[in-house]
Motif scaffolding. Structure first.
Motif, PDB file in Angstrom:
ATOM      1  N   ILE A  16      94.747 125.449 -56.803  1.00  0.00           N
ATOM      2  CA  ILE A  16      94.355 124.460 -57.623  1.00  0.00           C
ATOM      3  C   ILE A  16      94.835 123.167 -57.327  1.00  0.00           C
ATOM      4  CG2 ILE A  16      94.802 123.651 -60.157  1.00  0.00           C
ATOM      5  CD1 ILE A  16      95.093 126.913 -60.784  1.00  0.00           C
ATOM      6  N   VAL A  17      96.060 122.966 -56.918  1.00  0.00           N
ATOM      7  CA  VAL A  17      96.321 121.647 -56.367  1.00  0.00           C
ATOM      8  C   VAL A  17      95.396 121.525 -54.966  1.00  0.00           C
ATOM      9  CG1 VAL A  17      98.391 120.292 -55.131  1.00  0.00           C
ATOM     10  CG2 VAL A  17      98.680 122.163 -57.070  1.00  0.00           C
ATOM     11  N   LYS A  18      95.104 122.083 -54.209  1.00  0.00           N
ATOM     12  CA  LYS A  18      94.415 121.919 -53.047  1.00  0.00           C
ATOM     13  C   LYS A  18      92.977 121.661 -53.476  1.00  0.00           C
ATOM     14  CE  LYS A  18      93.667 122.459 -48.378  1.00  0.00           C
ATOM     15  NZ  LYS A  18      92.452 122.149 -48.303  1.00  0.00           N
ATOM     16  N   TYR A  19      92.295 122.174 -54.462  1.00  0.00           N
ATOM     17  CA  TYR A  19      90.999 121.920 -55.023  1.00  0.00           C
ATOM     18  C   TYR A  19      91.163 120.381 -55.443  1.00  0.00           C
ATOM     19  CZ  TYR A  19      88.676 126.443 -54.874  1.00  0.00           C
ATOM     20  OH  TYR A  19      88.113 127.700 -54.673  1.00  0.00           O
ATOM     21  N   MET A  20      92.052 120.032 -56.120  1.00  0.00           N
ATOM     22  CA  MET A  20      92.149 118.622 -56.756  1.00  0.00           C
ATOM     23  C   MET A  20      92.275 117.699 -55.386  1.00  0.00           C
ATOM     24  SD  MET A  20      94.506 119.063 -60.201  1.00  0.00           S
ATOM     25  CE  MET A  20      94.123 117.599 -60.643  1.00  0.00           C
ATOM     26  N   GLU A  21      92.971 118.085 -54.693  1.00  0.00           N
ATOM     27  CA  GLU A  21      93.031 117.139 -53.303  1.00  0.00           C
ATOM     28  C   GLU A  21      91.475 116.981 -52.730  1.00  0.00           C
ATOM     29  OE1 GLU A  21      96.356 119.004 -51.151  1.00  0.00           O
ATOM     30  OE2 GLU A  21      96.443 117.137 -50.495  1.00  0.00           O
ATOM     31  N   ASP A  22      90.951 118.415 -52.389  1.00  0.00           N
ATOM     32  CA  ASP A  22      89.700 118.383 -51.704  1.00  0.00           C
ATOM     33  C   ASP A  22      88.482 117.509 -52.512  1.00  0.00           C
ATOM     34  OD1 ASP A  22      91.196 119.678 -49.780  1.00  0.00           O
ATOM     35  OD2 ASP A  22      90.154 121.568 -50.349  1.00  0.00           O
ATOM     36  N   TYR A  23      88.642 117.848 -53.876  1.00  0.00           N
ATOM     37  CA  TYR A  23      87.536 117.181 -54.626  1.00  0.00           C
ATOM     38  C   TYR A  23      87.843 116.092 -55.202  1.00  0.00           C
ATOM     39  CZ  TYR A  23      85.070 121.729 -54.070  1.00  0.00           C
ATOM     40  OH  TYR A  23      84.341 122.820 -53.464  1.00  0.00           O
ATOM     41  N   ASN A  24      88.893 115.394 -55.001  1.00  0.00           N
ATOM     42  CA  ASN A  24      89.438 114.160 -55.308  1.00  0.00           C
ATOM     43  C   ASN A  24      89.586 113.998 -57.020  1.00  0.00           C
ATOM     44  OD1 ASN A  24      89.692 112.051 -53.522  1.00  0.00           O
ATOM     45  ND2 ASN A  24      87.644 112.185 -52.950  1.00  0.00           N
ATOM     46  N   VAL A  25      89.928 115.024 -57.632  1.00  0.00           N
ATOM     47  CA  VAL A  25      90.063 115.164 -59.025  1.00  0.00           C
ATOM     48  C   VAL A  25      91.507 114.846 -59.400  1.00  0.00           C
ATOM     49  CG1 VAL A  25      89.819 116.953 -61.038  1.00  0.00           C
ATOM     50  CG2 VAL A  25      88.668 117.369 -58.864  1.00  0.00           C
ATOM     51  N   GLU A  26      91.607 114.020 -60.318  1.00  0.00           N
ATOM     52  CA  GLU A  26      93.048 113.385 -60.595  1.00  0.00           C
ATOM     53  C   GLU A  26      93.571 113.855 -61.804  1.00  0.00           C
ATOM     54  OE1 GLU A  26      92.920 109.129 -59.762  1.00  0.00           O
ATOM     55  OE2 GLU A  26      92.715 109.818 -57.215  1.00  0.00           O
ATOM     56  N   VAL A  27      92.844 114.527 -62.611  1.00  0.00           N
ATOM     57  CA  VAL A  27      93.206 115.107 -64.083  1.00  0.00           C
ATOM     58  C   VAL A  27      93.187 116.646 -64.134  1.00  0.00           C
ATOM     59  CG1 VAL A  27      92.616 115.071 -66.571  1.00  0.00           C
ATOM     60  CG2 VAL A  27      92.425 112.884 -65.042  1.00  0.00           C
ATOM     61  N   LEU A  28      94.159 117.154 -64.417  1.00  0.00           N
ATOM     62  CA  LEU A  28      94.184 118.552 -64.784  1.00  0.00           C
ATOM     63  C   LEU A  28      94.214 118.901 -66.361  1.00  0.00           C
ATOM     64  CD1 LEU A  28      94.237 121.627 -63.776  1.00  0.00           C
ATOM     65  CD2 LEU A  28      96.627 121.405 -63.342  1.00  0.00           C
ATOM     66  N   MET A  29      93.474 119.679 -66.879  1.00  0.00           N
ATOM     67  CA  MET A  29      93.666 120.228 -68.209  1.00  0.00           C
ATOM     68  C   MET A  29      94.041 121.677 -68.228  1.00  0.00           C
ATOM     69  SD  MET A  29      90.924 118.153 -70.247  1.00  0.00           S
ATOM     70  CE  MET A  29      90.493 116.360 -69.820  1.00  0.00           C
ATOM     71  N   LEU A  30      95.257 122.131 -68.994  1.00  0.00           N
ATOM     72  CA  LEU A  30      95.397 123.366 -69.076  1.00  0.00           C
ATOM     73  C   LEU A  30      95.412 123.707 -70.585  1.00  0.00           C
ATOM     74  CD1 LEU A  30      97.215 122.558 -66.787  1.00  0.00           C
ATOM     75  CD2 LEU A  30      98.733 123.913 -67.091  1.00  0.00           C
ATOM     76  N   ALA A  31      94.448 124.724 -71.066  1.00  0.00           N
ATOM     77  CA  ALA A  31      94.030 125.127 -72.241  1.00  0.00           C
ATOM     78  C   ALA A  31      94.972 126.050 -72.658  1.00  0.00           C
ATOM     79  CB  ALA A  31      92.633 125.491 -72.241  1.00  0.00           C
ATOM     80  N   GLY A  32      96.185 126.215 -72.565  1.00  0.00           N
ATOM     81  CA  GLY A  32      97.149 126.999 -73.296  1.00  0.00           C
ATOM     82  C   GLY A  32      97.295 128.332 -72.724  1.00  0.00           C
ATOM     83  N   ASP A  33      98.447 129.292 -73.242  1.00  0.00           N
ATOM     84  CA  ASP A  33      99.101 130.185 -72.546  1.00  0.00           C
ATOM     85  C   ASP A  33      99.483 129.993 -71.309  1.00  0.00           C
ATOM     86  OD1 ASP A  33      98.854 131.753 -74.823  1.00  0.00           O
ATOM     87  OD2 ASP A  33      97.306 133.310 -74.078  1.00  0.00           O
ATOM     88  N   ILE A  34     100.342 129.043 -71.216  1.00  0.00           N
ATOM     89  CA  ILE A  34     100.883 128.562 -69.709  1.00  0.00           C
ATOM     90  C   ILE A  34     102.151 129.748 -69.345  1.00  0.00           C
ATOM     91  CG2 ILE A  34     102.440 126.943 -68.960  1.00  0.00           C
ATOM     92  CD1 ILE A  34      99.640 125.739 -70.128  1.00  0.00           C
ATOM     93  N   TYR A  35     102.859 130.113 -70.439  1.00  0.00           N
ATOM     94  CA  TYR A  35     103.652 131.194 -69.826  1.00  0.00           C
ATOM     95  C   TYR A  35     103.201 132.516 -70.463  1.00  0.00           C
ATOM     96  CZ  TYR A  35     107.288 127.692 -68.576  1.00  0.00           C
ATOM     97  OH  TYR A  35     107.720 126.610 -67.814  1.00  0.00           O
ATOM     98  N   ASP A  36     103.581 133.790 -70.112  1.00  0.00           N
ATOM     99  CA  ASP A  36     103.470 135.034 -70.560  1.00  0.00           C
ATOM    100  C   ASP A  36     104.316 135.036 -72.002  1.00  0.00           C
ATOM    101  OD1 ASP A  36     101.685 137.202 -70.552  1.00  0.00           O
ATOM    102  OD2 ASP A  36     103.577 138.345 -70.054  1.00  0.00           O
ATOM    103  N   LYS A  37     105.450 134.771 -72.044  1.00  0.00           N
ATOM    104  CA  LYS A  37     106.572 135.021 -72.960  1.00  0.00           C
ATOM    105  C   LYS A  37     106.875 133.643 -73.755  1.00  0.00           C
ATOM    106  CE  LYS A  37     107.942 139.689 -71.755  1.00  0.00           C
ATOM    107  NZ  LYS A  37     106.856 139.829 -70.747  1.00  0.00           N
ATOM    108  N   GLN A  38     107.257 133.919 -74.851  1.00  0.00           N
ATOM    109  CA  GLN A  38     107.698 132.771 -75.598  1.00  0.00           C
ATOM    110  C   GLN A  38     109.292 132.415 -75.008  1.00  0.00           C
ATOM    111  OE1 GLN A  38     107.565 131.962 -79.717  1.00  0.00           O
ATOM    112  NE2 GLN A  38     105.563 132.385 -79.580  1.00  0.00           N
TER     113      GLN A  38
END
Ligand SMILES: [Mn+2]
Length: 377
Positions: free
Chosen positions: A31-53
């Motif tokens: 994911i970091v590599k894609y952001m570098e390669d495509y010049n994307v500077e914003v990442l959005m994470l739509a929840g369920d970061i971790y599997d457990k509380q």
């Protein structure tokens, strides 16, 4: 503006006791590599970061490394909402301070919905961040009478004074459906029993992009711009044929949007294999390190089957026998008068049920000896 949308990382998840941390690390690096390669500077994470509380320390370390790479090394901006798997309080830790560093975390649903602004050559873009919330929380916390998830979402959106003549993005984590349909997988946890969690996605058609989390199969609901990126890895047997992606989204002027699926290539694939043990162990020296669910088609139980399978498939997750599981589904043992039957007869019936044949004379004599010994003791 351009951003990358991912969801359902479930960092720390195990499959049949096998830790996926190494697999998750490979994907986060991609994911970091894609952001570098495509010049994307914003990442959005739509929840369920971790599997457990309460995630393991290894899971927290991995996510910390990922954020450091994105923010300290590359100076990207990261927007995170919590999903139903995340702890609202724990994920929210230090969030007010971290905003100064380009890390925006929202775990409490707000009225109006928490909003951030971006500016590009076409003007302003509003990002609305609505983490996973429940009707109960919404009723208790706010002046809402919502009774289900649909009414709850309506309440948040209608009380946020959204100007739909502008460009608007919504980042959220719920179950959105089109005509009551969506593609579910077995690794999502349902919010409640009875299916009232589903929200009609048509309600969001006026947003320019809706970045969704929760459903693990990548898909759009109702319109191509109301979209689940899906989970970053296959997290259940029902997902073996699903290709995982990150979504690169480019918002141009109002009404002009480009969405590109970027494939996420796993370290180990997750797949089902089926055959007799001899068929599966052809070329035993050629290792297959993918995660495999094994179904044996042999008629009889194979001694040490899993041990043998793991010589070629060291990451085998489970082993079942096709005939046995089919039989158990198709028929049941008649237990009406089992108390009147001798142990020997009961055993015989059970053996026949499992193996479709009677005990041989040799087996009967072994059984007699065992029963004799048991009675003596
Ligand atoms: Mn999830």
């Amino acid at each position: 503006m351009k951003f990358l949308h991912i969801a359902d990382l479930h960092i720390g998840k195990c499959l049949n006791q096998k830790s996926l941390l190494e697999d998750q690390k490979i994907i986060l690096d991609q994911i970091v590599k894609y952001m570098e390669d495509y010049n994307v500077e914003v990442l959005m994470l739509a929840g369920d970061i971790y599997d457990k509380q309460i995630p393991s320390k290894e899971a927290v370390n991995l996510f910390n490394d990922f954020l450091c790479d994105l923010i300290l090394k590359h100076h990207y901006k990261v927007y995170i909402i919590s999903g139903n798997h995340d702890s609202v309080e724990r994920l929210n830790f230090a969030s007010s301070i971290l905003k100064n560093e380009g890390l925006y975390i929202e775990t409490y649903a707000n009225v109006p919905i928490s909003k951030y602004e971006f500016y590009d050559e076409y003007g302003k873009v509003n990002l609305y961040m609505l983490p996973y919330s429940s009707p109960l929380y919404t009723r208790v916390k706010f002046d809402s009478t919502c009774n289900n998830y649909s009414e709850m979402i309506k309440y948040y959106v209608e009380n946020s004074n959204i100007d739909f003549s502008k460009r608007n993005i919504l980042l959220t984590h719920h179950t959105f459906l089109h005509d009551n349909m969506a593609s579910f997988s077995d690794s999502e946890v349902r919010f409640n029993i009875g299916g009232t969690e589903g929200i009609d996605a048509a309600y969001f058609k006026d947003f320019d992009y809706v970045a969704l989390g929760h459903l693990h199969n990548p898909q759009y609901v109702n319109r191509p711009h109301i979209r689940y990126s899906g989970s970053i890895l296959k997290y259940s047997e029902s997902e073996v044929n699903i290709k995982k992606v990150a979504l690169m989204v480019e918002l141009k002027e109002k009404g002009n949007i480009e969405i590109t699926e970027l494939p996420l290539i796993p370290l180990h694939d997750l797949k089902k294999i089926k055959g007799t043990i001899d068929e599966l162990l052809v070329n035993p020296d050629v290792l297959d390190e993918d995660y495999v669910y094994v179904t044996l088609t042999n008629d009889t139980i194979i001694p040490y089957a899993m041990k043998r399978i793991r010589l070629k498939y060291p990451n085998a997750l489970s082993l079942t026998y096709e005939r046995l599981s089919k039989q158990l589904i198709d028929k049941t043992i008649d237990t009406t008068d089992f108390k009147e039957k001798s142990i020997k007869d009961q055993f015989n019936e059970f053996y026949k049920f499992i193996n479709n044949k009677e005990l041989s004379d040799n087996q009967i004599s072994i059984l007699d000896k065992i029963l004799e010994k048991v009675e003596e003791e």
